[in-house]
Enzyme design. Structure first.
Site, PDB file in Angstrom:
ATOM      1  N   HIS A  63       6.940  -0.546  -9.518  1.00  0.00           N
ATOM      2  CA  HIS A  63       5.621  -0.414  -8.904  1.00  0.00           C
ATOM      3  C   HIS A  63       4.809  -1.693  -9.082  1.00  0.00           C
ATOM      4  CE1 HIS A  63       1.286   0.718  -9.161  1.00  0.00           C
ATOM      5  NE2 HIS A  63       1.583   1.238  -7.993  1.00  0.00           N
ATOM      6  N   GLU A  66       5.833  -4.085  -6.523  1.00  0.00           N
ATOM      7  CA  GLU A  66       5.312  -3.716  -5.206  1.00  0.00           C
ATOM      8  C   GLU A  66       3.975  -4.404  -4.951  1.00  0.00           C
ATOM      9  OE1 GLU A  66       2.700  -0.175  -3.574  1.00  0.00           O
ATOM     10  OE2 GLU A  66       4.437   0.532  -4.716  1.00  0.00           O
ATOM     11  N   HIS A  67       3.152  -4.539  -5.980  1.00  0.00           N
ATOM     12  CA  HIS A  67       1.893  -5.261  -5.874  1.00  0.00           C
ATOM     13  C   HIS A  67       2.114  -6.770  -5.868  1.00  0.00           C
ATOM     14  CE1 HIS A  67      -1.218  -2.053  -6.771  1.00  0.00           C
ATOM     15  NE2 HIS A  67      -0.094  -1.411  -7.052  1.00  0.00           N
ATOM     16  N   GLU A 143      -5.382   1.082 -11.237  1.00  0.00           N
ATOM     17  CA  GLU A 143      -4.725   2.180 -10.526  1.00  0.00           C
ATOM     18  C   GLU A 143      -4.341   3.301 -11.492  1.00  0.00           C
ATOM     19  OE1 GLU A 143      -1.012   2.922  -7.399  1.00  0.00           O
ATOM     20  OE2 GLU A 143      -1.527   0.894  -8.041  1.00  0.00           O
TER      21      GLU A 143
END
Length: 442
Positions: A63, A66-67, A143
């Protein structure tokens, strides 16, 4: 040089209409679906790696990447990436799941060359600069904090942790605050280079496109990445097997000063390769998939105990889950849990009525067709099918499979799954597990 074959659907004589498949150098798979009458293309680069593939040191790496991959490449800055896609009115984004990651774009059909070049650049040639890593670390931590403020998101992770235990499927996709704070740029880079290999990649596209033209574009855009792979390597086969988690049944609580109590109550399900998967889909639709479902009628319509109540399933390569969500006033949690348990016990003992079976099948068939009328949905369908199963099912095959499910098959899967010990997760204003209603303690 690419070899193009039409992917089988319901059998060798019934191909999936409009779906073509090629294997590109480096073991990259390309699947496309031509959609008549549209002027757009949805395009995704799928990687068969997700949060379950991380070591404890890497928790949250998929994840995080992904950023981070969007923060700049050897040819483009982060602002350059954003400006390029905005200039054509397109969309560029990504998502991470437990078993795969997808980087995708939605553009006009005239801009497909730009889309595949942007996606390939981001996925295979990112800079992963130290400064960008630190900047994006703060974003990921925000997040996680936002997740902690959303009871339903937090509840889902709490339930998975309780259901799957130490199994990798029980770990949160975003990682933990500690794992993200401690993750180095070197750890992220090593994960990216070792896991984002071309034999794990699927390029999927749907819309107004030419398969041959897209094969040429994708082959050129991913050529450098393919060259890092041994010549003649084959695509990695769909994930199968593994260690099945054992869930003895438990109750877990996250104490929070919320206005509602949020409940997930469920059991281990089946993996995505299980032949009972369509029977489970019918069962889920009848239990809590719509306004006429048994849970909605019993909990909301007849008793007014909750505004939101539904059931859902998740299926992975070696495991799955069937769960029921309800959000209610804290003082009604015991009554809601009792009704849900009674519904599950009744379905386990007696199965569905004929009317429920027919409605559930109709709901699934209608939803499948309606959900296939836009290019992003079709791209997602063919990309996941290639990664998860190594083949495409035609819409007709899927519809016929749902229609063929019998009441006995649904009764059998209901009996097998719903007779297991229940796992419950609660987010709400309770101090201790012992403070929860008796209906959750049984």
């Amino acid at each position: 040089m690419t070899t193009t074959v039409r992917t089988p659907g319901a059998g060798a004589d019934a191909p999936a209409p409009g779906v073509l498949r090629s294997e590109l150098p480096g073991g990259i798979r390309l699947v496309t679906e031509t959609v008549p009458g549209v002027r757009s293309v949805s395009l995704g680069i799928w990687i068969g790696i997700g949060s379950r593939d991380e070591t404890p040191e890497q928790a949250g790496a998929a994840h995080f990447l992904e950023h981070l991959l969007f923060k700049g490449t050897q040819r483009r800055t982060a602002s350059g990436i954003a400006e390029a896609i905005d200039a054509v009115g397109g969309e560029l984004n990504a998502f991470t799941a437990k078993e795969h990651t997808c980087y995708y774009a939605h553009v006009l059909d005239t801009d497909v060359a730009l889309a595949i070049d942007l996606l390939a650049d981001v996925v295979t040639d990112a800079r992963l600069a130290h400064a960008d890593t630190e900047l994006e670390r703060s974003v990921v931590l925000e997040e996680i904090a936002m997740r902690d403020d959303d009871p339903e998101d937090l509840l889902g992770e709490l339930f998975d942790e309780a259901l799957f235990g130490d199994h990798p499927l029980g770990l949160p996709i975003v990682g933990s605050e500690d794992s993200i704070r401690g993750m180095s740029r070197e750890t992220l880079h090593a994960f990216w280079r070792s896991e984002y290999t071309t034999p794990r990649m699927v390029v999927a596209a749907a819309g107004n496109l030419s398969h041959g033209h897209l094969a040429d574009l994708a082959g050129a855009a991913l050529a450098a990445a393919a060259e890092r792979t041994s010549p003649g390597v084959a695509p990695i086969a769909p994930r199968r097997g593994g260690t099945r988690p054992v869930a003895p049944g438990s109750v877990v609580l996250h104490s929070d000063d919320t206005e509602q109590a949020h409940l997930l109550l469920g059991v281990p399900g089946i993996d995505r390769h299980d032949p009972r998967r369509r029977a489970l889909a019918v069962l889920n639709a009848a239990l809590g998939g719509g306004l006429s479902s048994r849970l909605f009628q019993q909990v909301r319509e007849q008793r007014g105990l909750a505004y939101s109540v539904y059931s859902s399933t998740a299926s992975y390569a070696d495991a799955g889950s069937l769960s029921v969500y309800a959000g209610c006033a804290p003082e009604r949690l015991g009554e809601v849990a009792g009704v849900v348990r009674d519904v599950l016990a009744d379905v386990a003992a007696s199965g569905l009525t004929t009317a429920e079976l027919v409605r559930a099948q109709g709901s699934l068939r209608g939803g499948l067709v309606l959900g296939s009328e836009d290019t992003p949905s079709r791209m997602n369908r063919i990309g996941r099918s290639e990664l998860d199963h190594g083949r495409q099912r035609s819409l007709t095959e899927s519809l016929d499979g749902i229609a063929a499910v019998t009441a006995d098959e649904v009764a059998e899967v209901a009996r097998d799954l719903l007779s297991q010990p229940l796992t419950a997760a609660v987010v709400g204003p309770f101090d201790e597990v012992d403070d929860l209603p008796a209906a959750l303690q049984a």
